[in-house]
Design an enzyme around this catalytic site. Sequence first.
Site, mmCIF file in Angstrom:
data_model
loop_
_atom_site.group_PDB
_atom_site.id
_atom_site.type_symbol
_atom_site.label_atom_id
_atom_site.label_comp_id
_atom_site.label_asym_id
_atom_site.label_seq_id
_atom_site.Cartn_x
_atom_site.Cartn_y
_atom_site.Cartn_z
ATOM 1 C CG HIS A 155 -1.837 1.099 1.370
ATOM 2 N ND1 HIS A 155 -1.465 2.299 1.947
ATOM 3 C CD2 HIS A 155 -3.127 1.246 1.007
ATOM 4 C CE1 HIS A 155 -2.492 3.130 1.936
ATOM 5 N NE2 HIS A 155 -3.511 2.517 1.374
ATOM 6 C CB VAL A 194 1.149 4.745 4.095
ATOM 7 C CG1 VAL A 194 0.270 5.873 3.601
ATOM 8 C CG2 VAL A 194 0.313 3.569 4.591
ATOM 9 C CE LYS A 195 0.861 -1.492 5.581
ATOM 10 N NZ LYS A 195 -0.439 -1.025 5.128
ATOM 11 N N PRO A 196 6.424 0.384 3.640
ATOM 12 C CG PRO A 196 7.585 -1.062 5.075
ATOM 13 C CD PRO A 196 6.203 -0.736 4.582
#
Length: 398
Positions: free
Chosen positions: A193, A195-197
């Site tokens: 997604h 906003v993930k790493p």
Amino acid sequence: MKQGLAIYGGKPVRDTYLPYGKQCVDKKDINLVVDVLKSNYLTTGPIVREFEKKVADYVGAKYAVAVSNGTAALHIACLAVGIKEGDEVIVSSITFAASANCVLYCGGKPVFVDIDPCTYNINPEEIEKKITDKTKAIIAVDFTGQAVDMDEIRRIADKYNIVIIEDGAHSLGSEYKGKKVGSLADLTTFSFHPVKPITTGEGGIVVTNDEELYKKMILFRSHGITRDRELLNSYEEGPWYYEQLELGYNYRITDIQCALGISQMDKLDDFVDRRREIVKRYNEAFNDMEEVTIPFEPDYSNSGWHLYILKFNLDKLNCTRKEIFEALRFENIGVNVHYLPVYLHPYYRKLGYKKGLCPNAEKLYECMITLPLFPAMSGEDVDDVIEAVKKVISYYRK
């Protein structure tokens, strides 16, 4: 002083809104995606396999199955280990709903376990108390990016002959005792997604060292259909022939998304380093403030810090968590809250789950706020967050 807070008409710390999380996409990312758009394959092509190998190699796993999102990754992991009606699965209480929903998709029952009040991760001591002869698996969530105590969870899993699915949606790039998350559990899932790493827009992946589980997940990703001659049960009419062997799903990811993922993987270590720098700044700024508690990181974890959770000690403040949250938003700091304990959602309450099930999780939820944290934050952005938190605390301090 009251007029100093933006919520009461004062000047906000920032003129523009700073979100709690945001993707970091550059020209290289865009160019690789454009290259795929100009190629012969847009989906289910060679770039998917290249991305899978890149992730597997990075975390130290033999196999990887990329899918359309992190929830799909959790679902096919549960399907692969055979979770079915009547089975129970241990799940952390503080997590996004998908960590438990995947059990329901298979007909199983999520059994929620309380958190360790220091790490906010699932408490291994509480896991063993909830195991019954129906327990099939443990879904252990690396909350905020901090690795769960895998050695202790492995000891319990081996003792009772149950499977470990590590929900690493927050922890790509994190380490447990010097080893990358993704190399230790029976299966580990990651989310991509925005906003993930790293991001593929939407997307997810499951990594494993078990070839049998890998082959099952390949089937479940694509309708349960295969052309693999070794798996076909019936007479092969010709090279076009395929069979549906399982009730699978359309969880395929595209080459377009995986091109972005390949480019993002090249920057993952830099992203993680920047997140750690920001967390260091936050910790230094807030460590000596008695009104808040900074995150605790155990020696065995080297977190990639997907989230930064600041716990507000409300007994030292003349306000509620909601008032702090709203005041920070008015300062243009995009704070958030992660997460409502899953079993407190209305849907789960209809299933019979009740408040009081996991006291530590409920207590944490009432006083935690997520601060902005993403690699593209500038030094000035970090300064603004720190200034806004101190400004709001200064007003509400007892």
